[in-house]
Motif scaffolding. Structure first.
Motif, PDB file in Angstrom:
ATOM      1  N   PRO A 245       0.818  -1.138  -0.094  1.00 33.34           N
ATOM      2  CA  PRO A 245       0.071  -0.066  -0.046  1.00 33.34           C
ATOM      3  C   PRO A 245       0.854   1.231   0.054  1.00 33.34           C
ATOM      4  O   PRO A 245       2.066   1.306   0.741  1.00 33.34           O
ATOM      5  CB  PRO A 245      -0.784  -0.192   1.299  1.00 33.34           C
ATOM      6  N   VAL A 246       0.273   2.271  -0.614  1.00 27.95           N
ATOM      7  CA  VAL A 246       1.249   3.423  -0.742  1.00 27.95           C
ATOM      8  C   VAL A 246       0.319   4.625  -0.784  1.00 27.95           C
ATOM      9  O   VAL A 246      -1.071   4.555  -0.954  1.00 27.95           O
ATOM     10  CB  VAL A 246       1.810   3.612  -2.288  1.00 27.95           C
ATOM     11  N   SER A 247       0.792   5.837  -0.375  1.00 28.45           N
ATOM     12  CA  SER A 247      -0.077   7.191  -0.135  1.00 28.45           C
ATOM     13  C   SER A 247      -0.013   8.035  -1.416  1.00 28.45           C
ATOM     14  O   SER A 247       0.814   7.616  -2.242  1.00 28.45           O
ATOM     15  CB  SER A 247       0.326   7.739   0.898  1.00 28.45           C
ATOM     16  N   GLN A 248      -0.920   8.834  -1.646  1.00 28.04           N
ATOM     17  CA  GLN A 248      -0.868   9.666  -2.769  1.00 28.04           C
ATOM     18  C   GLN A 248       0.463  10.522  -2.659  1.00 28.04           C
ATOM     19  O   GLN A 248       0.790  10.725  -3.703  1.00 28.04           O
ATOM     20  CB  GLN A 248      -2.380  10.506  -3.113  1.00 28.04           C
ATOM     21  N   VAL A 249       0.515  11.144  -1.380  1.00 28.07           N
ATOM     22  CA  VAL A 249       1.747  11.933  -1.223  1.00 28.07           C
ATOM     23  C   VAL A 249       2.989  11.232  -1.807  1.00 28.07           C
ATOM     24  O   VAL A 249       3.875  11.736  -2.785  1.00 28.07           O
ATOM     25  CB  VAL A 249       1.921  12.380  -0.024  1.00 28.07           C
ATOM     26  N   GLN A 250       3.192   9.952  -1.535  1.00 25.08           N
ATOM     27  CA  GLN A 250       4.347   9.117  -1.931  1.00 25.08           C
ATOM     28  C   GLN A 250       4.449   8.973  -3.498  1.00 25.08           C
ATOM     29  O   GLN A 250       5.445   9.294  -4.115  1.00 25.08           O
ATOM     30  CB  GLN A 250       4.515   7.858  -1.108  1.00 25.08           C
ATOM     31  N   LEU A 251       3.082   8.809  -4.161  1.00 25.57           N
ATOM     32  CA  LEU A 251       3.253   8.789  -5.478  1.00 25.57           C
ATOM     33  C   LEU A 251       3.405   9.948  -6.266  1.00 25.57           C
ATOM     34  O   LEU A 251       4.232   9.875  -7.102  1.00 25.57           O
ATOM     35  CB  LEU A 251       1.601   7.916  -5.815  1.00 25.57           C
ATOM     36  N   THR A 252       3.014  10.938  -5.599  1.00 24.07           N
ATOM     37  CA  THR A 252       3.304  12.283  -6.134  1.00 24.07           C
ATOM     38  C   THR A 252       4.667  12.625  -6.164  1.00 24.07           C
ATOM     39  O   THR A 252       5.470  12.940  -7.220  1.00 24.07           O
ATOM     40  CB  THR A 252       2.703  13.498  -5.612  1.00 24.07           C
ATOM     41  N   LYS A 253       5.492  12.025  -5.066  1.00 22.39           N
ATOM     42  CA  LYS A 253       7.119  12.179  -4.999  1.00 22.39           C
ATOM     43  C   LYS A 253       7.683  11.409  -5.887  1.00 22.39           C
ATOM     44  O   LYS A 253       8.545  11.809  -6.444  1.00 22.39           O
ATOM     45  CB  LYS A 253       7.388  12.058  -3.565  1.00 22.39           C
ATOM     46  N   ASP A 254       7.167  10.026  -5.987  1.00 19.38           N
ATOM     47  CA  ASP A 254       7.983   9.057  -6.630  1.00 19.38           C
ATOM     48  C   ASP A 254       7.888   9.434  -8.017  1.00 19.38           C
ATOM     49  O   ASP A 254       8.839   9.300  -8.760  1.00 19.38           O
ATOM     50  CB  ASP A 254       7.499   7.554  -6.181  1.00 19.38           C
ATOM     51  N   LEU A 255       6.547   9.672  -8.622  1.00 21.60           N
ATOM     52  CA  LEU A 255       6.528   9.926  -9.912  1.00 21.60           C
ATOM     53  C   LEU A 255       6.577  11.027 -10.721  1.00 21.60           C
ATOM     54  O   LEU A 255       6.781  11.460 -11.931  1.00 21.60           O
ATOM     55  CB  LEU A 255       5.065   9.443 -10.380  1.00 21.60           C
ATOM     56  N   LYS A 256       6.816  12.317  -9.711  1.00 21.47           N
ATOM     57  CA  LYS A 256       6.924  13.565 -10.112  1.00 21.47           C
ATOM     58  C   LYS A 256       5.878  13.911 -10.946  1.00 21.47           C
ATOM     59  O   LYS A 256       6.328  14.755 -12.228  1.00 21.47           O
ATOM     60  CB  LYS A 256       8.487  13.704 -10.752  1.00 21.47           C
ATOM     61  N   ILE A 257       4.713  13.745 -10.688  1.00 20.97           N
ATOM     62  CA  ILE A 257       3.574  14.264 -11.195  1.00 20.97           C
ATOM     63  C   ILE A 257       2.740  15.134 -10.118  1.00 20.97           C
ATOM     64  O   ILE A 257       2.828  14.897  -9.096  1.00 20.97           O
ATOM     65  CB  ILE A 257       2.569  12.920 -11.782  1.00 20.97           C
ATOM     66  N   SER A 258       2.021  16.056 -11.008  1.00 21.22           N
ATOM     67  CA  SER A 258       1.419  16.961  -9.886  1.00 21.22           C
ATOM     68  C   SER A 258       0.222  16.251  -8.987  1.00 21.22           C
ATOM     69  O   SER A 258      -0.237  15.251  -9.318  1.00 21.22           O
ATOM     70  CB  SER A 258       0.487  17.933 -10.722  1.00 21.22           C
ATOM     71  N   LYS A 259       0.054  16.897  -7.700  1.00 19.22           N
ATOM     72  CA  LYS A 259      -0.877  16.228  -6.920  1.00 19.22           C
ATOM     73  C   LYS A 259      -2.008  16.074  -7.452  1.00 19.22           C
ATOM     74  O   LYS A 259      -2.943  15.203  -7.202  1.00 19.22           O
ATOM     75  CB  LYS A 259      -0.806  17.155  -5.569  1.00 19.22           C
ATOM     76  N   SER A 260      -2.595  17.172  -7.940  1.00 21.74           N
ATOM     77  CA  SER A 260      -3.972  17.288  -8.708  1.00 21.74           C
ATOM     78  C   SER A 260      -4.199  16.257  -9.724  1.00 21.74           C
ATOM     79  O   SER A 260      -5.122  15.378  -9.741  1.00 21.74           O
ATOM     80  CB  SER A 260      -4.423  18.515  -9.218  1.00 21.74           C
ATOM     81  N   THR A 261      -3.033  15.797 -10.537  1.00 18.17           N
ATOM     82  CA  THR A 261      -3.191  14.853 -11.326  1.00 18.17           C
ATOM     83  C   THR A 261      -3.225  13.510 -10.925  1.00 18.17           C
ATOM     84  O   THR A 261      -4.163  12.384 -11.043  1.00 18.17           O
ATOM     85  CB  THR A 261      -2.038  14.743 -12.373  1.00 18.17           C
ATOM     86  N   VAL A 262      -2.658  13.149  -9.720  1.00 13.40           N
ATOM     87  CA  VAL A 262      -2.522  12.040  -9.332  1.00 13.40           C
ATOM     88  C   VAL A 262      -3.869  11.679  -8.238  1.00 13.40           C
ATOM     89  O   VAL A 262      -4.402  10.745  -8.306  1.00 13.40           O
ATOM     90  CB  VAL A 262      -1.299  11.748  -8.016  1.00 13.40           C
ATOM     91  N   SER A 263      -4.397  12.816  -7.673  1.00 16.49           N
ATOM     92  CA  SER A 263      -5.530  12.688  -7.001  1.00 16.49           C
ATOM     93  C   SER A 263      -6.850  12.323  -7.972  1.00 16.49           C
ATOM     94  O   SER A 263      -7.639  11.671  -7.591  1.00 16.49           O
ATOM     95  CB  SER A 263      -5.881  14.213  -6.292  1.00 16.49           C
ATOM     96  N   ARG A 264      -6.512  13.173  -8.977  1.00 20.18           N
ATOM     97  CA  ARG A 264      -7.972  12.839 -10.141  1.00 20.18           C
ATOM     98  C   ARG A 264      -7.709  11.214 -10.571  1.00 20.18           C
ATOM     99  O   ARG A 264      -8.729  10.530 -10.708  1.00 20.18           O
ATOM    100  CB  ARG A 264      -7.658  13.734 -11.380  1.00 20.18           C
ATOM    101  N   ILE A 265      -6.816  10.826 -10.935  1.00 25.72           N
ATOM    102  CA  ILE A 265      -6.275   9.449 -11.489  1.00 25.72           C
ATOM    103  C   ILE A 265      -6.731   8.475 -10.261  1.00 25.72           C
ATOM    104  O   ILE A 265      -7.519   7.426 -10.442  1.00 25.72           O
ATOM    105  CB  ILE A 265      -4.785   9.179 -11.681  1.00 25.72           C
ATOM    106  N   ILE A 266      -6.416   8.530  -9.072  1.00 30.83           N
ATOM    107  CA  ILE A 266      -6.724   8.011  -7.851  1.00 30.83           C
ATOM    108  C   ILE A 266      -8.207   7.674  -7.770  1.00 30.83           C
ATOM    109  O   ILE A 266      -8.873   6.934  -7.501  1.00 30.83           O
ATOM    110  CB  ILE A 266      -5.864   8.325  -6.427  1.00 30.83           C
TER     111      ILE A 266
END
Length: 141
Positions: free
Chosen positions: A31-52
């Motif tokens: 399991p992983v958090s959205q914050v960690q995904l944003t850091k790891d992938l270097k994609i904007s927080k809003s993009t990761v949030s929308r995809i999730i």
């Protein structure tokens, strides 16, 4: 997808690339958090949030509790693939032995059967059909 210098990807292609990156990152680190995904992938927080959000609404993802935040404030929610989202029939045909299995969406094998490869194609298909009938209660994809 590779981008050649001087060319651009359409927004649809970029959206598909981002969705694939997020899914692969979740599979690798769940399991992983959205914050960690944003850091790891270097994609904007809003993009990761929308995809999730899209993946959660489709049933592809599930929440998996929370992690301890090093900062004060709310602990981030953890997400993981929902193993019940879809199941897949996996068949590996070998010269002497073959394998038939059912895999869930988290890439875990739920049922596995190794059997001597039937030389007659009709008998081979019949064997697979019996396996599916015995081991699958819902539709597989």
């Amino acid at each position: 997808m590779l981008l050649v210098k001087g060319t651009t990807a359409s927004s649809t292609n970029q959206r598909n690339v981002n969705r694939t990156l997020v899914l692969n990152a979740i599979l690798k680190s769940q399991p992983v958090s959205q914050v960690q995904l944003t850091k790891d992938l270097k994609i904007s927080k809003s993009t990761v949030s929308r995809i999730i959000s899209d993946f959660m609404q489709s049933g592809m993802l599930r929440t998996f509790g929370t992690s301890k935040s090093p900062k004060s404030g709310r602990n981030p929610s953890l997400i993981a693939l929902n193993p019940e989202y879809k199941k897949t029939l996996v068949i590996k045909v070998g010269v002497n032995y073959s394998i038939v299995a059912i895999a869930n969406f988290s890439m875990t094998f739920e049922q596995v059967k190794i059997f001597k490869t039937k030389k007659d194609p009709e008998k081979f298909v019949e064997y697979i059909a019996k396996f599916v009938k015995k081991n699958v209660s819902e539709r597989i994809h």
